[in-house]
Write a protein that holds these residues in place. Structure first.
Motif, PDB file in Angstrom:
ATOM      1  N   ILE A   1      -0.619   2.016  10.547  1.00 57.81           N
ATOM      2  CA  ILE A   1       0.018   2.891   9.661  1.00 57.81           C
ATOM      3  C   ILE A   1      -1.166   3.436   8.507  1.00 57.81           C
ATOM      4  O   ILE A   1      -0.959   4.687   8.236  1.00 57.81           O
ATOM      5  CB  ILE A   1       1.337   2.275   9.041  1.00 57.81           C
ATOM      6  N   VAL A   2      -1.869   2.333   7.915  1.00 60.94           N
ATOM      7  CA  VAL A   2      -2.685   2.892   6.920  1.00 60.94           C
ATOM      8  C   VAL A   2      -4.041   3.382   7.388  1.00 60.94           C
ATOM      9  O   VAL A   2      -4.688   3.799   6.644  1.00 60.94           O
ATOM     10  CB  VAL A   2      -3.108   1.530   6.166  1.00 60.94           C
ATOM     11  N   SER A   3      -4.207   3.586   8.589  1.00 61.04           N
ATOM     12  CA  SER A   3      -5.617   3.946   9.117  1.00 61.04           C
ATOM     13  C   SER A   3      -5.842   5.615   8.599  1.00 61.04           C
ATOM     14  O   SER A   3      -7.001   5.814   8.477  1.00 61.04           O
ATOM     15  CB  SER A   3      -5.370   3.965  10.553  1.00 61.04           C
ATOM     16  N   ASP A   4      -4.666   6.342   8.570  1.00 56.60           N
ATOM     17  CA  ASP A   4      -5.024   7.784   7.968  1.00 56.60           C
ATOM     18  C   ASP A   4      -4.141   7.959   6.574  1.00 56.60           C
ATOM     19  O   ASP A   4      -3.761   9.062   6.710  1.00 56.60           O
ATOM     20  CB  ASP A   4      -4.702   8.614   9.268  1.00 56.60           C
ATOM     21  N   ALA A   5      -3.797   6.841   6.108  1.00 55.78           N
ATOM     22  CA  ALA A   5      -2.711   6.952   4.882  1.00 55.78           C
ATOM     23  C   ALA A   5      -3.614   7.988   3.993  1.00 55.78           C
ATOM     24  O   ALA A   5      -4.640   7.793   3.552  1.00 55.78           O
ATOM     25  CB  ALA A   5      -2.521   5.742   4.370  1.00 55.78           C
ATOM     26  N   GLN A   6      -2.962   8.786   3.253  1.00 53.68           N
ATOM     27  CA  GLN A   6      -3.347   9.955   2.126  1.00 53.68           C
ATOM     28  C   GLN A   6      -2.695   9.450   0.689  1.00 53.68           C
ATOM     29  O   GLN A   6      -1.385   9.193   0.831  1.00 53.68           O
ATOM     30  CB  GLN A   6      -2.951  11.266   2.633  1.00 53.68           C
ATOM     31  N   LYS A   7      -3.454   9.838  -0.072  1.00 48.41           N
ATOM     32  CA  LYS A   7      -3.052   9.400  -1.776  1.00 48.41           C
ATOM     33  C   LYS A   7      -2.644   8.407  -2.082  1.00 48.41           C
ATOM     34  O   LYS A   7      -3.314   7.459  -2.961  1.00 48.41           O
ATOM     35  CB  LYS A   7      -1.871  10.517  -1.755  1.00 48.41           C
ATOM     36  N   PHE A   8      -1.546   7.765  -1.518  1.00 44.65           N
ATOM     37  CA  PHE A   8      -1.330   6.341  -1.938  1.00 44.65           C
ATOM     38  C   PHE A   8      -0.302   5.745  -0.496  1.00 44.65           C
ATOM     39  O   PHE A   8       0.003   6.601   0.075  1.00 44.65           O
ATOM     40  CB  PHE A   8      -0.576   6.177  -3.049  1.00 44.65           C
ATOM     41  N   ILE A   9      -0.322   4.498  -0.569  1.00 43.21           N
ATOM     42  CA  ILE A   9       0.518   3.936   0.426  1.00 43.21           C
ATOM     43  C   ILE A   9       1.697   3.283  -0.325  1.00 43.21           C
ATOM     44  O   ILE A   9       1.723   2.653  -1.471  1.00 43.21           O
ATOM     45  CB  ILE A   9      -0.117   2.744   0.938  1.00 43.21           C
ATOM     46  N   TYR A  10       2.873   3.559  -0.015  1.00 46.20           N
ATOM     47  CA  TYR A  10       4.234   3.019  -0.535  1.00 46.20           C
ATOM     48  C   TYR A  10       4.545   1.851   0.284  1.00 46.20           C
ATOM     49  O   TYR A  10       4.934   1.684   1.214  1.00 46.20           O
ATOM     50  CB  TYR A  10       5.437   4.055  -0.142  1.00 46.20           C
ATOM     51  N   MET A  11       4.130   0.651  -0.651  1.00 51.10           N
ATOM     52  CA  MET A  11       4.643  -0.601  -0.135  1.00 51.10           C
ATOM     53  C   MET A  11       5.987  -1.020  -0.789  1.00 51.10           C
ATOM     54  O   MET A  11       6.441  -0.972  -1.893  1.00 51.10           O
ATOM     55  CB  MET A  11       3.727  -1.457  -0.845  1.00 51.10           C
ATOM     56  N   VAL A  12       6.770  -1.108   0.371  1.00 50.51           N
ATOM     57  CA  VAL A  12       8.284  -1.596   0.210  1.00 50.51           C
ATOM     58  C   VAL A  12       8.303  -2.850  -0.322  1.00 50.51           C
ATOM     59  O   VAL A  12       7.749  -3.848   0.590  1.00 50.51           O
ATOM     60  CB  VAL A  12       8.980  -1.325   1.519  1.00 50.51           C
ATOM     61  N   ALA A  13       8.718  -3.343  -1.409  1.00 51.17           N
ATOM     62  CA  ALA A  13       8.527  -4.731  -1.942  1.00 51.17           C
ATOM     63  C   ALA A  13       9.347  -5.531  -1.464  1.00 51.17           C
ATOM     64  O   ALA A  13       9.166  -6.836  -1.399  1.00 51.17           O
ATOM     65  CB  ALA A  13       8.881  -4.618  -3.478  1.00 51.17           C
ATOM     66  N   TYR A  14      10.509  -5.179  -0.708  1.00 51.89           N
ATOM     67  CA  TYR A  14      11.361  -6.250   0.027  1.00 51.89           C
ATOM     68  C   TYR A  14      12.089  -5.383   1.209  1.00 51.89           C
ATOM     69  O   TYR A  14      12.213  -4.115   1.140  1.00 51.89           O
ATOM     70  CB  TYR A  14      12.026  -6.960  -0.805  1.00 51.89           C
TER      71      TYR A  14
END
Length: 246
Positions: free
Chosen positions: A148-161
């Motif tokens: 998922i993060v290999s081509d992530a742009q701007k920022f990654i939305y980390m779902v906290a739970y």
């Protein structure tokens, strides 16, 4: 400096209010503004944002209002559209993404568009210099996080739970954060359950936070005038920005 992303529901209570609020937030600590697209079944959102979505639709929100709000805000505040895929798909992505770019919008956040399906639109986003924000959840395996993060742009939305926005669930996010940062240098922002009480703890190890329900709760307070709502939201934004950077 850690960043603050603020979500507001576009068109609630009306278009002009959304413009005034968005500009005020940009002047009071908000680095990026999420303009939420009202939707009848916002499955990833908690009761506050769901209520604001329904109220906006009842008050006559149209997609054109989002374009008009964006035109006023995006040249002055870093702006993203946050909505469910059907809302964008109905507008024809091949026409909509160039329009978003023309308005100065910098990307989209689409929580119900899986990574694999989003790949079909990757070239369209790239051509129009737009980011399609990637989501990573605690249930994702290390292999999937890497993908998922290999081509992530701007920022990654980390779902906290695992759950919906607006909940106050507390978790130790450090192992999860470490598992993401192992594979990317893209900034990681923590979302879901972030407010003025939890922000300082949740931002540890992350590059920013995403706050929605805390602002929407103010908008839903009918005891406040529109001016009072904007004033309280601006104050809250300043408070949170200070806390995450102190």
């Amino acid at each position: 400096m850690k960043d603050l992303v603020a979500y507001i529901t576009s068109g609630y209570p009306d278009k002009n209010f959304s413009i005034d609020l968005g500009l005020a937030l940009g002047e009071n600590g908000v680095d990026t503004l999420e303009l939420g697209v009202p939707f009848s079944d916002p499955v990833a959102d908690g009761p506050s944002i769901e209520a604001a979505n329904h109220k906006a639709l009842e008050l006559g929100f149209k997609f054109q209002h989002l374009l008009e709000i964006s035109e006023a805000i995006a040249p002055k505040v870093d702006t993203l559209w946050m909505g469910y895929f059907n809302s964008f798909y109905q507008q024809n992505m091949k026409l909509l993404l160039p329009k978003a770019s023309q308005l100065g919008v910098n990307g989209l956040i689409i929580p119900d568009l899986p990574h694999e399906e989003a790949l079909a639109y990757a070239d369209l986003f790239k051509t129009n210099n737009l980011s399609n924000i990637s989501f990573v959840a605690p249930t994702d395996s290390p292999q999937r996080i890497k993908e998922i993060v290999s081509d992530a742009q701007k920022f990654i939305y980390m779902v906290a739970y695992t759950g919906i926005t607006g909940s106050g669930v507390s978790e130790d996010l450090q192992p999860f954060l470490a598992s993401i940062k192992e594979f990317t240098n893209t900034p990681v922002y923590v979302g879901f359950g972030v407010n003025e009480k939890t922000a300082k703890e949740k931002v540890k190890g992350a590059d920013g936070i995403i706050v929605g329900s805390a602002f929407i709760n103010i908008l839903l307070n009918d005891a406040l005038s529109n001016t009072g709502k904007i004033t309280q939201c601006a104050s809250l934004a300043n408070e949170i920005k200070e806390k995450i950077n102190s």
